[in-house]
Scaffold this active site. Structure first.
Site, PDB file in Angstrom:
ATOM      1  N   GLY A 174      33.146  -4.529  10.182  1.00 46.54           N
ATOM      2  CA  GLY A 174      33.293  -4.160  11.585  1.00 46.54           C
ATOM      3  C   GLY A 174      32.365  -3.069  12.066  1.00 46.54           C
ATOM      4  N   LYS A 191      27.291  -5.354  11.889  1.00 46.35           N
ATOM      5  CA  LYS A 191      26.283  -6.119  11.154  1.00 46.35           C
ATOM      6  C   LYS A 191      25.836  -7.363  11.897  1.00 46.35           C
ATOM      7  CE  LYS A 191      28.513  -7.041   7.452  1.00 46.35           C
ATOM      8  NZ  LYS A 191      29.776  -6.383   7.858  1.00 46.35           N
ATOM      9  N   ILE A 233      26.064  -8.115  15.121  1.00 45.02           N
ATOM     10  CA  ILE A 233      25.339  -7.798  16.349  1.00 45.02           C
ATOM     11  C   ILE A 233      23.917  -7.362  16.018  1.00 45.02           C
ATOM     12  CG2 ILE A 233      25.299  -6.346  18.410  1.00 45.02           C
ATOM     13  CD1 ILE A 233      27.615  -8.421  18.207  1.00 45.02           C
ATOM     14  N   LYS A 257      24.093 -16.768   7.017  1.00 45.29           N
ATOM     15  CA  LYS A 257      25.204 -16.060   6.378  1.00 45.29           C
ATOM     16  C   LYS A 257      25.761 -17.000   5.329  1.00 45.29           C
ATOM     17  CE  LYS A 257      29.266 -13.253   7.040  1.00 45.29           C
ATOM     18  NZ  LYS A 257      29.930 -12.318   7.965  1.00 45.29           N
ATOM     19  N   HIS A 303      28.181 -16.518  16.949  1.00 46.79           N
ATOM     20  CA  HIS A 303      27.849 -15.337  17.751  1.00 46.79           C
ATOM     21  C   HIS A 303      26.341 -15.095  17.744  1.00 46.79           C
ATOM     22  CE1 HIS A 303      32.076 -14.631  18.086  1.00 46.79           C
ATOM     23  NE2 HIS A 303      32.226 -14.390  16.788  1.00 46.79           N
ATOM     24  N   GLU A 323      22.736 -12.258   6.385  1.00 46.68           N
ATOM     25  CA  GLU A 323      23.840 -11.315   6.590  1.00 46.68           C
ATOM     26  C   GLU A 323      24.878 -11.447   5.486  1.00 46.68           C
ATOM     27  OE1 GLU A 323      27.392 -10.127   9.747  1.00 46.68           O
ATOM     28  OE2 GLU A 323      25.961 -11.700  10.296  1.00 46.68           O
ATOM     29  N   GLY A 324      25.210 -10.317   4.869  1.00 48.61           N
ATOM     30  CA  GLY A 324      26.286 -10.293   3.892  1.00 48.61           C
ATOM     31  C   GLY A 324      27.641 -10.243   4.580  1.00 48.61           C
ATOM     32  N   GLY A 380      31.195  -7.778   4.951  1.00 52.46           N
ATOM     33  CA  GLY A 380      31.759  -6.462   4.660  1.00 52.46           C
ATOM     34  C   GLY A 380      30.689  -5.495   4.197  1.00 52.46           C
TER      35      GLY A 380
END
Length: 206
Positions: free
Chosen positions: A12, A15, A17, A32, A46, A98-99, A101
């Site tokens: 949160g 990442k 965005i 991802k 998104h 993107e990872g 968390g």
């Protein structure tokens, strides 16, 4: 050609965005590999909305898991065995990966994202909050990545400007301060592109 991994100091932190903004700025492909949690839409949805790149640049996940929790547990709940061979890097560039968390989130019971990042051997951008607690979280993330020999490209901050925290993280962690995305009242492609252009230099990602 250009390829980066985006991780965060926590879940949160922004990442997705930031990944969307970077994907748009580089006209890159976005990937991802493991999506855990589908109720509110996948992160790739998104990014597709915010990045402004062709639909073909937003690559499908290797795994789509139902439960919004750590991938290792989400896979167990879905009865899925995560095969690390299926998250080998796609052969496309430019690429933003993107990872999920933070760096030490388990992908399996034996492997963290940081371990996977070391295998991929791509430069990592750490996305960090600017609020209270970020110095500790950021320096721990830097240490975890360095312990595994993961190359760190720099830190991208998200939130209101907090000069001392941002400067302290980058000085103590000996990492590049890439820039900062503010919190946006209206989150759409034009607003995000403008915020990235004002907060970052695209040549730092060349």
């Amino acid at each position: 050609m250009t390829a980066f991994v985006v991780t965060g100091t926590d879940t949160g932190v922004g990442k997705t965005i930031f990944s969307a903004a970077l994907t748009g700025a580089l006209n890159a492909h976005y990937w991802k590999p493991v999506q855990a949690g589908l109720e509110d839409g996948a992160d790739r949805d998104h990014v597709a909305r915010l990045a402004g790149v062709p639909a073909s640049h937003v690559l499908p996940e290797s795994y789509r898991l139902n439960t919004p929790c750590s991938p290792h547990r989400a896979a167990e709940l879905d009865g899925v065995v995560l095969d690390l061979a299926r998250i080998a890097l796609p052969d496309v560039r430019p690429l933003v990966v993107e990872g999920a968390g933070g760096a030490l989130v388990p992908v399996t019971r034996n492997t963290t994202y940081a371990d996977v990042f070391a295998w991929w051997n791509l430069p990592v951008v750490i996305v960090a909050r600017t609020g209270l607690g970020t110095i500790n979280h950021s320096l721990l993330t830097i240490e975890a990545l360095r312990a595994r020999g993961v190359p760190i490209h720099g830190v991208a901050f998200v939130g209101d400007a907090v000069e001392d925290s941002e400067a302290t993280i980058c000085a103590m962690g000996e990492v590049r301060r890439l820039g900062r995305l503010p919190m946006l009242g209206q989150l759409d492609r034009p607003a995000l592109a403008q915020a990235f252009a004002e907060g970052f230099r695209v040549e730092d990602f060349a």
